[in-house]
Motif scaffolding. Structure first.
Motif, PDB file in Angstrom:
ATOM      1  N   MET A   1       0.538 -90.181   4.918  1.00 44.47           N
ATOM      2  CA  MET A   1       1.122 -91.518   5.119  1.00 44.47           C
ATOM      3  C   MET A   1       1.359 -91.713   6.620  1.00 44.47           C
ATOM      4  N   ASP A   2       0.368 -92.268   7.310  1.00 48.75           N
ATOM      5  CA  ASP A   2       0.455 -92.337   8.775  1.00 48.75           C
ATOM      6  C   ASP A   2       0.460 -93.785   9.268  1.00 48.75           C
ATOM      7  N   GLY A   3       1.118 -94.011  10.392  1.00 48.72           N
ATOM      8  CA  GLY A   3       1.067 -95.321  11.051  1.00 48.72           C
ATOM      9  C   GLY A   3       2.375 -96.099  11.044  1.00 48.72           C
ATOM     10  N   ASN A   4       3.453 -95.465  10.620  1.00 49.74           N
ATOM     11  CA  ASN A   4       4.748 -96.167  10.597  1.00 49.74           C
ATOM     12  C   ASN A   4       5.164 -96.632  11.998  1.00 49.74           C
ATOM     13  N   GLY A   5       4.978 -95.751  12.983  1.00 46.40           N
ATOM     14  CA  GLY A   5       5.399 -96.067  14.355  1.00 46.40           C
ATOM     15  C   GLY A   5       4.614 -97.236  14.914  1.00 46.40           C
ATOM     16  N   ARG A   6       3.282 -97.210  14.688  1.00 38.59           N
ATOM     17  CA  ARG A   6       2.449 -98.303  15.205  1.00 38.59           C
ATOM     18  C   ARG A   6       2.754 -99.622  14.496  1.00 38.59           C
ATOM     19  N   TRP A   7       3.090 -99.540  13.221  1.00 38.86           N
ATOM     20  CA  TRP A   7       3.450-100.747  12.465  1.00 38.86           C
ATOM     21  C   TRP A   7       4.683-101.394  13.114  1.00 38.86           C
TER      22      TRP A   7
ATOM     23  N   ASN B   1       8.539 -81.675  16.665  1.00 41.49           N
ATOM     24  CA  ASN B   1       8.281 -81.872  18.091  1.00 41.49           C
ATOM     25  C   ASN B   1       8.564 -83.301  18.557  1.00 41.49           C
ATOM     26  N   ARG B   2       8.959 -84.160  17.658  1.00 44.48           N
ATOM     27  CA  ARG B   2       9.324 -85.540  18.049  1.00 44.48           C
ATOM     28  C   ARG B   2      10.731 -85.546  18.640  1.00 44.48           C
ATOM     29  N   PRO B   3      11.100 -86.639  19.326  1.00 47.52           N
ATOM     30  CA  PRO B   3      12.463 -86.691  19.881  1.00 47.52           C
ATOM     31  C   PRO B   3      13.505 -86.482  18.774  1.00 47.52           C
TER      32      PRO B   3
HETATM   33 MG    MG Z   1       1.326 -90.560  13.113  1.00 49.51          MG
END
Ligand code: MG
Ligand code: IPE
Ligand code: IPE
Length: 243
Positions: A20-26, A71-73
């Motif tokens: 499930m990828d793309g939440n940040g870009r959304w 590794n994310r903030p």
């Molecule tokens: Mg991603």
């Protein structure tokens, strides 16, 4: 979407796995903070679980948090853990009511104590359910999973409870987090990225892979149906030859 006549009778995939990828870009596309994308992503989870039940899928495995996502903030990790907590508190009763069996894969040790308790509760409450099996991967990484299996097997060989000759692929399967789960027939990754990001590397050996551009919060039943339709058009040969 137009459903081909041949598909109406085609057997649905038994097991679908989703990155499930793309939440940040959304969220960025809307000028919103990333957490807003993760919140909408959690809503999309609701929709996909319901849709899988409607389509007669037996197993759904969702990649929610990878072993590399630490590794994310710290603030984003905190937001993701808070959402997981919220999801576990809010959704389990309904999932249980819908006969869904919930399981978790990944290394739980670093997760907060209360999240561990909620996970235990969710698994034990729903363990006898006979509908969709929903597996949620949290702090999951394939390398770590495979390494853990190798270490457990090494211990069993060293203490004499397992002989070297009896280690088959089926035996190895039993040492993975996904024990008693058939391998995915179909893997879907949203957001246009075309990689596995350390997800189910052993289990995906012969899965059909579908990479779609839709960002995860925009994923609906329609996207799922399109992916299943594309899956039905694939020729799964497993290294053999079809007549
Ligand atoms: Mg991603
Ligand atoms: C997926 O969305 C959610 C997690 C990895 C936890 P992302 O947060 O990776 O969104 P993008 O890839 O940055 O758009
Ligand atoms: C994979 O997405 C992990 C999850 C969806 C939970 P990432 O966004 O973390 O993957 P990369 O960093 O783009 O490979």
């Amino acid at each position: 979407m137009q459903v081909l006549e041949s598909e109406q009778f085609a057997k649905p995939p038994t097991h679908i796995a989703i990155i499930m990828d793309g939440n940040g870009r959304w969220a960025s596309a809307r000028g919103l903070p990333r957490v807003a994308g993760h919140q909408r992503g959690a809503e999309a989870v609701r929709v996909v679980v319901e849709s899988c039940r409607d389509l007669g899928i037996s197993y759904l495995t969702l990649y929610a948090f990878s072993s590399e996502n630490w590794n994310r903030p710290p603030s984003e990790v905190d937001d993701l853990m808070a959402l997981l907590r919220h999801y576990l508190r809010r959704e389990i009763v309904e999932l249980h009511g819908n006969n869904v069996r919930v399981r978790f894969i990944g290394n739980r040790a670093p997760l907060a104590q209360d999240i561990n308790s909620l996970i235990d509760e969710a698994e034990s409450k729903t363990s006898d359910n006979s509908g969709l099996t929903l597996t949620i991967a949290v702090n999951y990484g394939s390398h770590n999973e495979i390494l853990g299996a190798c270490k457990s097997i090494a211990v069993a060989v060293a203490d004499g409870s397992l002989s070297l000759d009896s280690i088959t692929e089926e035996v190895f399967d039993r040492y993975l987090d996904t024990v008693n789960t058939p391998p995915p027939d179909l893997l879907i990754r949203t957001s246009g990225e075309k990689r596995l990001s350390n997800f189910l590397l052993w289990q995906l050996a012969y899965s059909e892979l579908i990479f779609m551009d839709a960002l995860w919060p925009d994923f609906t039943k329609r996207q799922l149906e399109e992916a299943v339709s594309e899956y039905h058009g694939r020729d799964r040969r497993y290294g053999a030859r079809n007549a």
